[in-house]
Design an enzyme around this catalytic site. Sequence first.
Site, short mmCIF file in Angstrom:
data_model
loop_
_atom_site.label_atom_id
_atom_site.label_comp_id
_atom_site.label_asym_id
_atom_site.label_seq_id
_atom_site.Cartn_x
_atom_site.Cartn_y
_atom_site.Cartn_z
N ASP A 34 8.50 -2.80 10.62
CA ASP A 34 7.54 -2.09 9.97
C ASP A 34 7.00 -1.61 10.74
O ASP A 34 7.21 -1.32 12.19
CB ASP A 34 6.27 -2.66 9.35
CG ASP A 34 5.20 -1.94 8.56
OD1 ASP A 34 6.09 -0.89 8.35
OD2 ASP A 34 4.54 -1.95 8.89
N GLU A 75 -7.52 7.85 6.24
CA GLU A 75 -8.98 7.91 6.05
C GLU A 75 -10.74 7.03 6.50
O GLU A 75 -11.16 9.22 7.39
CB GLU A 75 -9.34 7.14 4.93
CG GLU A 75 -8.58 7.55 3.40
CD GLU A 75 -9.25 7.31 2.67
OE1 GLU A 75 -9.77 6.44 1.93
OE2 GLU A 75 -8.19 7.16 1.59
N PHE A 121 -4.95 5.96 -4.85
CA PHE A 121 -3.53 5.58 -3.27
C PHE A 121 -2.94 4.50 -4.14
O PHE A 121 -3.36 3.59 -4.13
CB PHE A 121 -4.14 5.70 -2.69
CG PHE A 121 -2.19 6.06 -1.92
CD1 PHE A 121 -1.95 6.80 -1.20
CD2 PHE A 121 -1.79 4.50 -0.97
CE1 PHE A 121 -1.10 7.13 -0.10
CE2 PHE A 121 -0.45 4.63 -0.54
CZ PHE A 121 -0.17 5.89 -0.19
N ASP A 142 6.95 6.30 5.77
CA ASP A 142 6.62 6.69 6.58
C ASP A 142 7.61 8.39 6.62
O ASP A 142 8.99 7.58 5.56
CB ASP A 142 5.94 6.70 7.94
CG ASP A 142 5.50 7.50 8.20
OD1 ASP A 142 4.74 9.07 7.79
OD2 ASP A 142 4.09 7.27 9.52
N ARG A 184 10.34 6.07 4.02
CA ARG A 184 10.17 6.30 2.40
C ARG A 184 10.36 5.33 1.98
O ARG A 184 10.35 5.32 0.48
CB ARG A 184 10.45 8.03 1.93
CG ARG A 184 10.31 8.61 3.04
CD ARG A 184 9.89 9.95 2.19
NE ARG A 184 9.13 10.95 2.57
CZ ARG A 184 7.67 11.41 3.44
NH1 ARG A 184 7.49 10.49 2.29
NH2 ARG A 184 7.99 12.55 3.96
N ASP A 218 2.99 -5.77 8.99
CA ASP A 218 1.31 -5.68 8.88
C ASP A 218 0.53 -6.27 8.36
O ASP A 218 -0.36 -6.24 7.53
CB ASP A 218 0.19 -4.92 10.54
CG ASP A 218 0.31 -3.39 10.16
OD1 ASP A 218 2.14 -3.28 9.45
OD2 ASP A 218 -0.16 -2.77 10.79
N ASP A 277 3.84 -5.68 3.78
CA ASP A 277 5.42 -5.91 4.07
C ASP A 277 4.56 -7.33 3.62
O ASP A 277 6.48 -7.93 3.76
CB ASP A 277 4.99 -5.85 5.96
CG ASP A 277 4.12 -4.75 6.61
OD1 ASP A 277 5.85 -3.63 5.55
OD2 ASP A 277 3.68 -4.28 7.19
#
Lengths: 336, 951
Positions: free
Chosen positions: B381, B459, B500, B638, B727, B752, B756
């Site tokens: 990851d 956040e 989310f 990402d 992504r 982590d 995952d």
Amino acid sequence: MTDTDQERDRNKETAFYKFTQQTLPACKPVLTPAWVITIFLFTGCIFIPVGLVTLRASRSVVEIVDRYDAECVPESFRIDKVSYVQDDSIPKNCSRFLKVHKYMKAPIYIYYQLDNYYQNHRRYVKSRSDQQLLHGRKYHGTSSCQPVEFNNDHAIVPCGLVAWSLFNDTFKFIRERAELKVNRKNIAWKSDRDHKFGKKVYPYNFQNGTLIGGGKLNPRIPLSDQEDLIVWMRISALPSFRKLYGRIEEDLDVDDVVVVHLMNNYNTYSFSGKKKLVLSTSSWLGGKNDFLGLAYVFVGSSSLILALVFMLLHLRYRRPYGDTIYLPWNRKSLSV
Amino acid sequence: MKRYVYINDDESLQELYCDNQISNRKYTVLNFLPKNLWEQFSRFMNQYFLLIACLQLWSLITPVNPASTWGPLIFIFAVSASKEAWDDYNRYLSDKKANEKEVWVVRQGIKKHVQAQDIHVGNIVWLRENDEVPCDLVLIGTSDPQGLCYVETAALDGETDLKTRVIPSACMGIDFELLHKIKGVIECPNPDKDIRRFDANLRLFPPFIDNDVCPLTIKNTILQSCYLRNTEWACGVAVYTGNETKLGMSRGIPEPKLTAMDAMIDKLTGAIFVFQIVVVMVLGIAGNVWKDTEARKQWYVLYPYEGPWYELLVIPLRFELLCSIMIPISIKVSLDLVKSLYAKFIDWDNEMIDQETGIPSHAANTAISEDLGQVEYILTDKTGTLTENRMIFRRCCISGIFYGNESGDALKDVELLNAVAGSSPDVVRFLTVMAICNTVIPVKSKTGAILYKAQSQDEDALVNAAARLHVVYVNKNANILEIRFNGSVIQYEVLETLEFTSDRKRMSVVVKDCQNGKIILLSKGADEAILPYAYAGQQTRTFIEAVEQYAQLGLRTLCLAWRELKEDEYQEWSLMFKEASSTLVDREWRIAEVCQRLEHDFEILGVTAIEDRLQDGVPETIETLRKAGINFWMLTGDKQNTAIQIALSCNFISPEPKGQLLLIDGKTEDEVCRSLERVLLTMRITSSEPKDVAFVVDGWALEIALKHYRKAFTELAILSRTAICCRVTPSQKAQLVELLKSCDYRTLAIGDGGNDVRMIQQADIGVGISGREGLQAARAADYSIGKFRFLKRLILVHGRYSYNRTAFLSQYSFYKSLVICFIQIFFSFISGVSGTSLFNSVSLMAYNVFYTSVPVLVSVLDKDLSEGTIMQHPQILFYCQAGRAFVVALETNSFTILQHLAIWGNLVAFYVINWIFSAVPSSGMYTIMFRLCRQPSYWITMFLIVAAGMG
């Protein structure tokens, strides 16, 4: 330095800490060429002398071996030896002449040797009762003795195939008309006589049944004194074996002729086994056995030769120790 | 498939569902023996041993005393059974403690103290602050006037932040006293193990309010093993109890993982078994022939002429028993023992303790250490694994103006500070979204400082940055948020939170500005989830540029957007949302669909850029492991650019001249197909060149590729040493692991976060980083480590040593069994092929148990090469990967004190044991050893054997 730091340092000293971190001190023998050559040289230097000494001891033993099973059957019975040996009415007397080639010092051990005789056969090995040998009739768990277990519903003492097939050739030794004194005592292990065979166990019904195997026993002598039986019942691991018969306690000189009067009772003819009579002196290393000495000499000399070969190789192709260039992946990149 | 829970109904349903007795036990006192034996005998090896042991009871064929097999067999079974029993007893004790805890439960309208195990479904349970929740409850009341309570869910999902839970709207405002008498029905699904979902409905009976159906979500529940915090009291209805709670259901026993070495040993065992059968057949036939030809002549053996019907079988069976030691009985026990020691070594290793947090590494799965030494692919990851996951707000772009580009820190950018001071409306709106579009809970500490409890690091970074820029999120009181800006307090009422999800990749809140009553939709999310939904006419070019620019720097970007809603539009949508929220089937999907209807026509406010620093030692670790022949794949949710940047900065891929990046993209099947073929072609050509070629694929293309071009993609996966998949969703991560596994590669997945977990469970070895995203991954993993760089040590040192040691141990076990077995076989040729054992029972047993199995255990301390050497030459690992150590010669290379002790102690033990048996008159070996030791020839022979053996 704080207390905890000190404590941690002290912790690092303990063996358990080192164990957990897999950092226990270890000796790590690395087989460098020098080491290998030294070890081989050393082995060679030790082994060859030891081998020679052993070989000498073995060679100093004088041994007379005489095979008598074939010769001791009269000409007329040579075609059917089995019927000869099984027929009780025919006398089994036989005489052999042994010539002494070398001076033999007392005690001279008398062995009989049987070849192609499977004392290690599973049926045979199992067919005995150690408890009965020790306790006699009082002991009833003799089921292991099958097929020689009962005679008229009484357990045979001693029961089992091993005892039943007791060797029963006898030997008499005569030198120059005088009988040689043969000591037949003390041929079995003392521990067997004392602890394995009962002092009050008498073979009262041995070889009384319909099936007669080998030798008979004197029912008035307790098993612990039946030394021939005790020797016989130490079964042999190999199909060719010698068993002690007795000791001659006189020296034999060169060119002495020993006349052996024997009773050729035991049947080895049905399975073409051989019977041999062996007279042997002994050395500090035991009987005649060249193998040990030869093996020592062989191992010693081959390590000497290896040491020489390695030394030559080492001198011819020297290279620094621990050079990473010879690692396979580095070598590959060199060639590319 | 539904369960109806009648609240506070004392009469019915008592029997329908189980009570709250927690039982983690596998066994009871009565069924322990049969069940445990059954489990042990379900393994082939044990069945084999049992068969042998039973055959030995037949005295006609047994070569030795049956005790020589029964002894070790019983010993081994006893060891396994007592280990199980001990574990089970400990589970029983902890269950008992939990079961007998006293809790307040309403019975016949009165609060009573009862034991936790007597809670029934439908009971109302009262909890005080810091109480542990005894079963899964639906909240119906709390001390908080707004119906909020806070729970700590660490025991459930490992996340340490406080989570808010609210009572359902139907229960809002019910009087404290009336809660005792509340009646109603909860319609909820049957127990499952999903701790993130609870799709249920609540209907209260009159006189309570109405019989309107009120939807329930996971937000309305407090689950077993959570702790109530910061709330004076709370009460709830038990819906799932005992082993049917979410925790209880998810506890299930994980599928045991089998290492390559285990598979190898099993294969070897099988092969030896076949060999053994062949030997037995050959010797059995030879034995029968010999018996019929020779043994009949050997009168002293007295073979009967007529044997029983099974006579032909006797000799083969005897040989079967003689050869049964070919398969070492001790190998499983020895392996279990040393494997748990490997795991302990990992736990103990001081060099793998995270210095910052003090968390040591942990091996949760003790059985697969040697697989670590055979890893071929590492799937990692990015966020939190390669990077620190310590988010810092660095730059932003607000309506086309870039801030923070010069100094690298937007918070120090004078222009931005000036804009804030001047209350520039764009900037203020931007900061407002930063501050309130989230699920963060501000907690006032005693000193007055505000701490933020956030579930996501992004956040947290945004809220903190907004606070530094004077838009301070001060307080959250039920649905009312307070923002302090330039001295004035602005209040917002949260109407709806659109949470989310990794599929939607954005989150939104609908708030009502309390000053002017405007309803606003605030959104933040990934660029591709926000920018396409900008209102017609807005120029998004600058934002796209900004996103690209930031991504090139390896920064994480989020787009912020907002839209004013009309009152009626909101009302209409709200109804739909409510309906979607109360569906029981496919709720998540329905909600996503409804959210989609609101989240469009955005006014894009700007882009934030958050930095996530690389962890220490990541580039070195990757380089070292790469040298060791391990291939790396990066799987991240990402963006492509960010992923590539991070990959470049951590040595994952080489920059242009040396390395080459091949992109697989496309939106349609054809495009993906073409680009896949192009990449494959390039890959085939360059595979001979010493060039680092990596392919990059995004989630969309990956899905098409996996679905339609699986074969081509598999070939690509085999050719490529490096890949970046960006992504990708959690399930795609798991699919990729599956793909590599299907090509017979040993895979290691490291991550982590919760996303995952699936990949970690799927991989041969799962490694979790006990990082900042909670412990979820670490809990699911076989190994948990504090930092990515420990992976190097885990694989190169622990993995390699474990592999070598296990290889040695198993080879030795087979070797010693075969040696003694061949002696027996050769002996049978000179004992008339009758199946006599050369060794007596005692020696045979002592050989198996004492002389050979104990000393070999200390091989766990063997180190063939020092740790430093391995770290310098990671290529050494090739030998392990190829599984080659299994065929090299037996050798021990280093001798620690324990090894000396074991070897020499064993020599002493041999003589001691033999002398003892020689001293017992009734044993078969009486005085034999004493006699031997008196003979010089014995010693000379022993010396010769030892020396020749060494040479």
